[in-house]
Design a protein around this motif. Structure first.
Motif, PDB file in Angstrom:
ATOM      1  N   PHE A  68      -0.879  -6.383   1.053  1.00 26.49           N
ATOM      2  CA  PHE A  68      -1.296  -7.210   2.426  1.00 26.49           C
ATOM      3  C   PHE A  68      -1.472  -6.888   2.842  1.00 26.49           C
ATOM      4  CE2 PHE A  68       2.871  -8.345   2.085  1.00 26.49           C
ATOM      5  CZ  PHE A  68       3.452  -8.527   2.969  1.00 26.49           C
ATOM      6  N   GLY A  69      -1.402  -6.956   4.136  1.00 25.66           N
ATOM      7  CA  GLY A  69      -1.616  -5.915   5.712  1.00 25.66           C
ATOM      8  C   GLY A  69      -0.587  -7.138   6.843  1.00 25.66           C
ATOM      9  N   ASP A  80       2.117   1.808   5.424  1.00 25.46           N
ATOM     10  CA  ASP A  80       1.909   1.389   3.674  1.00 25.46           C
ATOM     11  C   ASP A  80       3.583   1.863   3.136  1.00 25.46           C
ATOM     12  OD1 ASP A  80      -0.449   1.777   5.440  1.00 25.46           O
ATOM     13  OD2 ASP A  80      -1.853   1.565   3.151  1.00 25.46           O
ATOM     14  N   PHE A  81       4.061   1.480   2.423  1.00 27.10           N
ATOM     15  CA  PHE A  81       5.035   1.174   1.469  1.00 27.10           C
ATOM     16  C   PHE A  81       5.291   0.359   0.745  1.00 27.10           C
ATOM     17  CE2 PHE A  81       6.566  -1.578   4.862  1.00 27.10           C
ATOM     18  CZ  PHE A  81       7.017  -2.607   4.149  1.00 27.10           C
ATOM     19  N   LEU A  82       5.825   0.716  -0.266  1.00 30.92           N
ATOM     20  CA  LEU A  82       6.667  -0.255  -1.152  1.00 30.92           C
ATOM     21  C   LEU A  82       7.441  -1.234  -1.367  1.00 30.92           C
ATOM     22  CD1 LEU A  82       5.431   1.578  -4.782  1.00 30.92           C
ATOM     23  CD2 LEU A  82       4.035  -0.186  -3.448  1.00 30.92           C
ATOM     24  N   ASP A  83       7.930  -2.499  -0.982  1.00 31.38           N
ATOM     25  CA  ASP A  83       9.499  -2.597  -1.145  1.00 31.38           C
ATOM     26  C   ASP A  83       9.840  -2.488  -2.134  1.00 31.38           C
ATOM     27  OD1 ASP A  83       8.638  -4.494  -2.648  1.00 31.38           O
ATOM     28  OD2 ASP A  83       8.657  -6.882  -0.946  1.00 31.38           O
ATOM     29  N   PRO A  84      11.768  -2.582  -2.124  1.00 32.18           N
ATOM     30  CA  PRO A  84      12.379  -2.167  -3.440  1.00 32.18           C
ATOM     31  C   PRO A  84      12.123  -2.828  -4.883  1.00 32.18           C
ATOM     32  CG  PRO A  84      13.283  -2.978  -1.303  1.00 32.18           C
ATOM     33  CD  PRO A  84      12.239  -3.817  -1.415  1.00 32.18           C
ATOM     34  N   TRP A  85      10.699  -4.028  -4.677  1.00 33.47           N
ATOM     35  CA  TRP A  85      10.698  -4.585  -5.738  1.00 33.47           C
ATOM     36  C   TRP A  85       8.738  -4.117  -5.838  1.00 33.47           C
ATOM     37  CZ3 TRP A  85      12.725  -6.444  -1.759  1.00 33.47           C
ATOM     38  CH2 TRP A  85      14.193  -6.722  -1.499  1.00 33.47           C
ATOM     39  N   GLN A 111       1.409  -2.738   3.967  1.00 33.69           N
ATOM     40  CA  GLN A 111       0.735  -2.196   5.070  1.00 33.69           C
ATOM     41  C   GLN A 111       0.707  -3.017   6.448  1.00 33.69           C
ATOM     42  OE1 GLN A 111      -3.960  -2.181   5.549  1.00 33.69           O
ATOM     43  NE2 GLN A 111      -3.343  -0.173   4.278  1.00 33.69           N
ATOM     44  N   VAL A 112       1.659  -2.081   7.099  1.00 34.06           N
ATOM     45  CA  VAL A 112       1.720  -2.966   7.939  1.00 34.06           C
ATOM     46  C   VAL A 112       0.826  -2.631   9.453  1.00 34.06           C
ATOM     47  CG1 VAL A 112       3.697  -2.465  10.212  1.00 34.06           C
ATOM     48  CG2 VAL A 112       4.553  -2.025   8.149  1.00 34.06           C
TER      49      VAL A 112
END
Length: 157
Positions: A71-72, A102-107, A112-113
């Motif tokens: 998601f953005g 774009d990154f993955l959170d810890p989970w 996508q920022v």
């Protein structure tokens, strides 16, 4: 002959729900990334206010990290978020946009920022003021695109 039912019109997205491992850890993580007001908590859920929308966090992640589904997240300053994402040790993904983040959170949630100025997404002047962002503006190109759709915001909001 039976009349064809009227289709509804999709207006927007009220919220996005993310599965996380632990609600308190998720609130701490997202609190390091951006300012937010907690809309509320219930059982194993928490709701982060995004003005007239919210991010719902649900405890209990069961799937592998996302590599395509995302998601953005619209922010006022994407570049201010970049060093925070790096400092928190997030997995940074390749972005389809030259200056993307774009990154993955810890989970394993793929985020996508995107920057408010450069996307057609519009908050009303009242919502921006309520969020403490009354001076937030759109880029000229986005204003042109919105005007072509008959959606030009008042006073370059």
């Amino acid at each position: 002959m039976q009349a064809k039912p009227r289709k509804t019109t999709a207006i927007g997205i009220n919220h996005v729900a993310l599965e996380v491992g632990d609600i308190d850890e998720a609130l701490a993580f997202y609190g390091e990334l951006f300012n937010f007001k907690l809309r509320g908590r219930k059982d194993k859920m928490a709701f982060i206010d995004l003005g007239d929308q919210y991010l719902a966090l649900t405890e209990g992640r069961s799937q592998e990290p996302d590599t395509k589904r995302h998601f953005g997240l619209v922010v006022d300053d994407r570049e201010a978020m970049r060093p925070l994402v790096q400092r928190l040790g997030c997995t940074i993904l390749s972005s389809p946009f030259p200056s993307g983040l774009d990154f993955l959170d810890p989970w394993g949630n793929y985020i996508q920022v995107v920057e408010y100025a450069s996307v057609q997404f519009i908050k009303s002047p009242e919502v921006l003021a309520g969020m403490g962002l009354p001076g937030l503006h759109k880029d000229d190109q986005v204003l042109k695109e919105l005007k072509e759709k008959g959606m030009e915001p008042p006073q370059n909001s």
